[in-house]
Design an enzyme around this catalytic site. Structure first.
Site: not given
Ligand code: SAH
Length: 387
Positions: A9, A15, A214, A264, A339
């Protein structure tokens, strides 16, 4: 070492988007595998990382920022750790259509003399754009502006829609605060439904401007399928989908278990999750808007029997409250999707000292050309049958 060739790139040196530009893809995978072996190898052997066949243009959510420099509207990513913009027009990891739309917005902003947000005075119009593309080709454009009324923005939107009929919704969002967050609190739908629908592993998911989804569809399917394979459900389980976002993982697991509870923190994501369950006709799932640790504690108080937990926390991992409640609930299987390799290592060290054993570690390359690594880990109670 970074090698410059025709595929590298041209913005790689400035970047902040990619850290592994100029490194052949096979070597990127080797580096990620070596890193995971170094971090987690003492717990268990690490499977070869699941890479992509074609590692380009995988991002389906793209943010770009605007600035006004030398009488020109410019648009692109920030230089790492700064607010200077690199005009990364043909970004190699972004969806190609989204790259094209972003450039069109820049040209239209110039044509209609749209005011551009000034980060020093916190005044002005267009600040960022977020594009989300679904796998069926629906596109959402979110225009993030310093105010809810920006002169000539309607003309820009009209021309953009005409040029790209695949744009099914356009949303205006206000963010005039001093912050590195892209989206502000106030939102207004200018066109369409205000969300798009994406597909994953055969189910439909509503994606709103703020919901977590994602960004790499092909690898997300590989990731979720790995988690489901590892969990090896028997059909009788009560499953917790912790940090469930819009409910994706829990909804995909629902047909393999007796019941699922998703938890969540983000209320908007929970609203989407409830709608996703309804739209996909999944009725053995419910969702709770709460801190995952608090919720796990409430299950301990209720003495609820939990057979399996899938957790997918943000980069900082799960906190002690969550882990201690998990240990008390003592589910047979835990599938940890991470992650954040560093926090994963810490959390695994905690759990393996307290009655759990690691059975499998599978890294998945969700973010080619960047340093990020996603990993799925299967744990079960020490001394019990692994699956
Ligand atoms: N499993 C989902 C999202 C994963 S990302 C997927 O694969 O699409 C992580 C998520 O954790 C986010 O949506 C974020 O809002 C949530 N999160 C962050 N801190 C949190 C907490 N203390 N308790 C519950 N959820 C939380």
């Amino acid at each position: 070492m970074r090698i410059k060739d025709k595929n590298t790139c041209p913005y790689a040196d400035y970047c902040g988007g990619c850290q592994m530009q100029g490194i052949p893809y096979a070597q990127q995978l080797n580096k990620k595998e070596a890193r995971m072996n170094q971090l987690l190898g003492r717990f268990h052997s690490v499977n070869p990382i699941l890479g992509m066949q074609d590692p380009y243009h995988y991002r389906n959510k793209i943010n770009a920022s605007f600035a006004y420099v030398d009488h020109r509207v410019i648009c692109g990513n920030y230089v790492e750790s700064t607010h200077m913009i690199v005009e990364s027009k043909d970004c190699q990891i972004n969806d190609e259509k989204a790259n094209e739309i972003i450039e069109s917005i820049r040209v239209l902003a110039q044509k209609y003399r749209i005011s551009i947000f000034n980060e020093d005075t916190l005044k002005g119009g267009l600040r960022h754009v977020m594009i989300r593309v679904s796998s069926s080709g629906e596109i959402m454009v979110v225009l993030i502006c310093g105010s809810m009324s920006v002169m000539h923005l309607d003309e820009l939107v009209k021309e953009l829609k005409k040029k790209y009929p695949e744009i099914t919704t356009v949303v205006l969002n206000q963010n005039n605060r001093h912050t590195s967050m892209v989206l502000g609190n106030q939102t207004k739908t200018l066109y369409g439904k205000g969300y798009i629908t994406d597909q994953l592993c055969g189910l439909d998911f509503r994606v709103s401007p703020k919901s977590f989804f994602q960004v790499n569809k092909r690898q997300t399917e590989a990731l979720y399928n790995t988690a489901i394979r590892m969990a090896h459900f028997e059909g009788k389980e009560t499953l917790i989908d912790a940090y469930c976002g819009t409910g994706t993982i829990g909804l995909l697991c629902a047909k393999h278990v007796k019941e699922v509870i998703g938890v969540e923190l983000n209320k908007d994501a929970i609203k989407d999750a409830v709608i996703n369950a309804k739209n996909n006709r999944v009725d053995n799932i419910r969702f709770v808007a709460d801190d995952a640790g608090n919720f796990m504690r409430s299950l301990v108080r209720e003495k609820k029997k939990i057979d399996a937990v899938i957790l997918d926390p943000p980069r900082k991992g799960a906190d002690r409250k969550f882990l201690d409640a998990l240990l008390t609930l003592s589910p047979k299987k835990v599938v940890y999707i991470s992650c954040g390799p560093e926090s994963l290592k810490e959390n695994l060290a905690y759990l393996t000292k307290r009655g759990y054993q690691i059975r499998e570690i599978q890294p998945v390359d969700m973010f080619p050309f960047t340093n990020h690594i996603e990993t799925v880990v299967l744990l079960s109670r020490t001394g019990e049958k692994p699956r």
